[in-house]
Enzyme design. Structure first.
Site, PDB file in Angstrom:
ATOM      1  N   HIS A 119      -3.204  -0.558 -12.493  1.00  0.00           N
ATOM      2  CA  HIS A 119      -1.794  -0.790 -12.145  1.00  0.00           C
ATOM      3  C   HIS A 119      -1.158  -1.738 -13.168  1.00  0.00           C
ATOM      4  CE1 HIS A 119       1.082  -1.659  -8.486  1.00  0.00           C
ATOM      5  NE2 HIS A 119       1.616  -0.801  -9.334  1.00  0.00           N
TER       6      HIS A 119
ATOM      7  N   HIS B 167     -12.081  -0.729  -6.412  1.00  0.00           N
ATOM      8  CA  HIS B 167     -10.852  -1.298  -5.859  1.00  0.00           C
ATOM      9  C   HIS B 167     -10.156  -2.191  -6.892  1.00  0.00           C
ATOM     10  CE1 HIS B 167      -8.395  -3.088  -2.515  1.00  0.00           C
ATOM     11  NE2 HIS B 167      -8.327  -4.077  -3.392  1.00  0.00           N
ATOM     12  N   GLU B 168     -10.907  -3.146  -7.410  1.00  0.00           N
ATOM     13  CA  GLU B 168     -10.300  -4.081  -8.360  1.00  0.00           C
ATOM     14  C   GLU B 168      -9.883  -3.362  -9.638  1.00  0.00           C
ATOM     15  OE1 GLU B 168      -9.273  -6.798  -7.330  1.00  0.00           O
ATOM     16  OE2 GLU B 168     -10.440  -6.783  -5.467  1.00  0.00           O
TER      17      GLU B 168
HETATM   18 ZN   LIG Z   1      -6.847  -5.505  -3.527  1.00  0.00          ZN
END
Ligand SMILES: [Zn+2]
Length: 694
Positions: free
Chosen positions: A483, A476-477
């Site tokens: 991004h 997730h991180e």
């Molecule tokens: Zn997050």
């Protein structure tokens, strides 16, 4: 001047010199807390002077002399802030905390003065009115529009008395947010359940090792300590067969920020909620939720609530079925008690073991931290062509590690820093942050991106092992990190993760899907002792558990999102009794008595420590609608790494920052907006619960 503190001149303050470390890193080894205050003072006055020049310019406003000039002006201040706020989260202490308390109202005052500057705003508003005639590129038009929206939403168009009140509110909110986070950390630091070996019944080796290390860190060598970070707490609740101790740690865990005394967060929450409501009214909105969502993809609290309502009933029904199964298990064992919240994880783990012949302790040796890091890198290689090479560079803490990131052609993309282990100087949770954001306005600026996590530290010489949930957190991180890393924009305002908060979880939550792709697991889930890959039957059973206990997981999350929307939808929240409000709201939702909110209000840092997610916790589910639907785009091709889909994903999502309105960006990637179906299927909420959980 205080004789104890050596005065620091600009020339010897490392924060005020150019970053000349490898990859343009700051000189971490020479930075001391005493450097921050003078560095902030100088950066703030420099910035103020630059803003004054822009606002007072006799020249007619142009995009260059106003918007671009603004974009360039933040840099110095951001450099100091980025290092400082990295440390306040990841490696804080008394000195940093004291500076944080001093600085947060000053920084709020500084940004108020800019966003409430009516002369500056007049220039921006003038440009915005004439935007069609300015000959701007699409990106420039977006930057202008975002600045205009920011100024309007900050109150730049209001009369002076309203502006003065807004400024006072913002400063107070900044102080309260700092206090809130520090209170939670203080409660976490001051508590540890110190146990003897004989108290550890049920705990697997990895949890014992982590507890031994935690005790050592607290100077209680030879003992075992359960701290209030999420990983050790959840492990204990999952495995300890000592019901009395489970209750003890659970009670401490859920009372963080609600222990009375100086660290109690209920009064700060009540004050923050009232101030936010007042702020929204001054800006012409009925409630804070209305104000907050107006600039999100969801647009209105009603839209967010509609999604949550759609999920809530199904999730609660499924959770009730899950509860009955757990209660039946207690009865079967001859237990004569009703399932309590501190029993849920323990019996769910047992049921999982029975039903799927699977237990966390059997899985965990296959999830070594280092291999999972490699797995996240390999996924980025296959999707986006990125390569990661470890580099030895000076960082802020010995736990932190760095990798140089290059593209398929061998060009430098940026630097990635991972700081994975829990420690007393780190706030709980997991997050992505940056030391430098990508942009091209000042030349080709490459990003320096960090992931900070709180995984249990292994004993010396032992490999660090993750739970499957931890591995998911890592992915997730890392999705957030990509991004930031892949960002390809010109203007800093639009860089990387600076998108609306109900869109920002799309890249991160989407990335979690690749952890579950069988080819990734086969390659990287290898046993810590034998290096053997996870046997296929075990892998199949692990993946079969994906929708297991999802009623519980959805309820503990969605309850938070609904309470968040409710507390920020109060039109007149004066004299709010926070505990009573929480109880009343949960009652009205018919919250199952055996489940509590994932984050109770007194330690709900997403909402009150800073406030980025205030009236925005629904974002995770909003983004999940997007990520479930987005991953289906890959599944539809029959290839989880389909190059054409990956290219669209990179072009419109991961590298696109805030170039487009979020709905447009998603449509450009997928060809349409998403429906909720993929989310319901992913969580196993699409079929009637009685059938889903026999
Ligand atoms: Zn997050």
């Amino acid at each position: 001047m205080n004789a104890m503190i050596r005065p620091t001149s600009a020339s010897e303050n490392p924060l005020l010199t150019d970053w000349t470390g490898p990859f343009g890193l700051p000189p971490f080894g020479t930075i001391a807390p005493a450097h921050f205050r003078p560095a902030f003072d100088q950066a703030l006055s420099l910035h103020r002077a630059e803003i004054d020049v822009i606002a007072a310019s006799p020249a007619a406003p142009t995009f260059g002399n106003t918007i671009e000039a603004l974009e360039r002006s933040w840099r110095e201040l951001e450099r100091v802030s980025n290092i400082f706020f990295l440390l306040t989260g990841a490696d804080t202490g008394d000195a940093i905390e004291a500076i944080e308390r001093d600085m947060s109202p000053l920084l709020a005052r500084h940004s108020n003065a800019i966003y409430l500057d009516r002369v500056l705003y007049a220039r921006i508003a003038g440009l915005h009115r004439r935007r069609e005639a300015l000959g701007l590129s699409a990106e420039q038009a977006r930057v202008l529009d975002r600045y205009h929206t920011r100024f309007v939403r900050a109150g730049a168009a209001l009369e002076k008395p309203a502006q003065d009140r807004l400024a006072a509110i913002n400063e107070r909110l900044a102080s309260l947010g700092t206090q809130f986070g520090q209170n939670v950390l203080a409660d976490e630091k001051s508590y540890a359940l110190v146990l003897d070996e004989s108290d550890l019944a049920g705990l697997p080796d990895f949890a014992r090792t982590a507890a031994r290390a935690a005790a050592e860190e607290r100077g209680r060598g030879g003992k075992f300590a359960i701290t209030l970070a999420r990983s050790p707490c959840e492990s204990f609740l999952q495995f300890s067969s000592r019901r009395d101790l489970r209750e003890k740690i659970f009670q401490a865990w859920i009372r963080r920020g609600e222990n009375g005394g100086a660290t109690d967060n209920r009064a700060p929450i009540a004050e923050m909620v009232a101030l936010r409501a007042e702020r929204a009214k001054l800006l012409g909105f009925e409630t804070y939720a209305d104000y907050q969502l107006d600039d999100q993809m969801a647009k209105t609290p009603q839209a967010a609530r509609k999604l949550l309502d759609e999920v809530w009933g199904r999730a609660r029904a499924k959770a009730n079925v899950e509860r009955d199964a757990l209660q039946a298990m207690i009865a079967q064992e001859g237990g004569n008690f009703a399932l309590a919240p501190w029993d849920w994880r323990y019996y769910a783990e047992k049921l999982r073991k029975t039903k799927f012949d699977l237990d966390e302790a059997e899985i965990k040796p296959y999830f070594q931290l280092d291999r999972m890091i490699e797995a996240s890198f390999e996924t980025a290689r296959r999707l986006f062509g990125l390569r990661f090479t470890p580099v030895d560079v000076p960082l802020y803490h010995p736990d932190a590690r760095a990798w140089e990131v290059k593209d398929a052609a061998g060009r430098h993309v940026g630097l990635f820093i991972g700081d994975y282990f829990a420690r007393g100087s780190k706030h709980s949770g997991a997050w992505m942050t940056s030391l430098r954001d990508q942009e091209k306005l000042a030349g080709d600026i490459h990003p320096v991106i960090l992931n900070v996590c709180n995984f249990s530290r292994p004993a010396a010489g032992e490999p660090a092992l993750l739970s499957f949930d931890d591995a998911r957190t890592l992915f997730h991180e890392f999705g957030h990190a990509l991004h930031g890393m892949l960002s390809n924009v010109t203007y800093p305002l639009l860089s990387g993760t600076s998108v609306s908060s109900d869109f920002v979880e799309l890249p991160s939550q989407l990335y979690e899907h690749w952890l579950e792709v069988p080819e990734i697991l086969q390659q990287y889930a290898r046993h810590a002792a034998t290096s053997e890959p996870m046997p296929k039957p075990l892998l199949d059973r692990l993946l079969a558990t994906r929708t297991f206990n999802q009623g519980f997981a959805t309820v503990e999350y969605a309850a938070c999102a609904l309470v968040d929307l409710d507390i920020h939808s109060l039109p007149e929240p004066a004299a709010l009794d926070v505990s009573a409000f929480e109880r009343k709201t949960l009652d009205s939702l018919h919250m199952p008595a055996e489940i509590i909110m994932r984050h109770r209000l007194p330690h709900f840092q997403h909402l009150f420590s800073g406030g980025g997610y205030a009236a925005g916790y629904y974002s995770y589910m909003w983004s999940e609608v997007l990520d479930a639907d987005a991953f289906e785009a890959f599944e539809e091709t029959g290839n989880a790494f389909d190059p054409a889909t990956a290219k669209r994903l990179r072009d419109y999502i991961y590298s696109a920052g805030n170039l487009r309105d979020p709905a447009e960006a998603y449509k450009a990637f997928r060809g349409r907006l998403p429906a909720v179906d993929a989310l319901l299927k992913k969580r196993g909420l699409d079929t009637p619960p009685a059938l889903a959980t026999p």
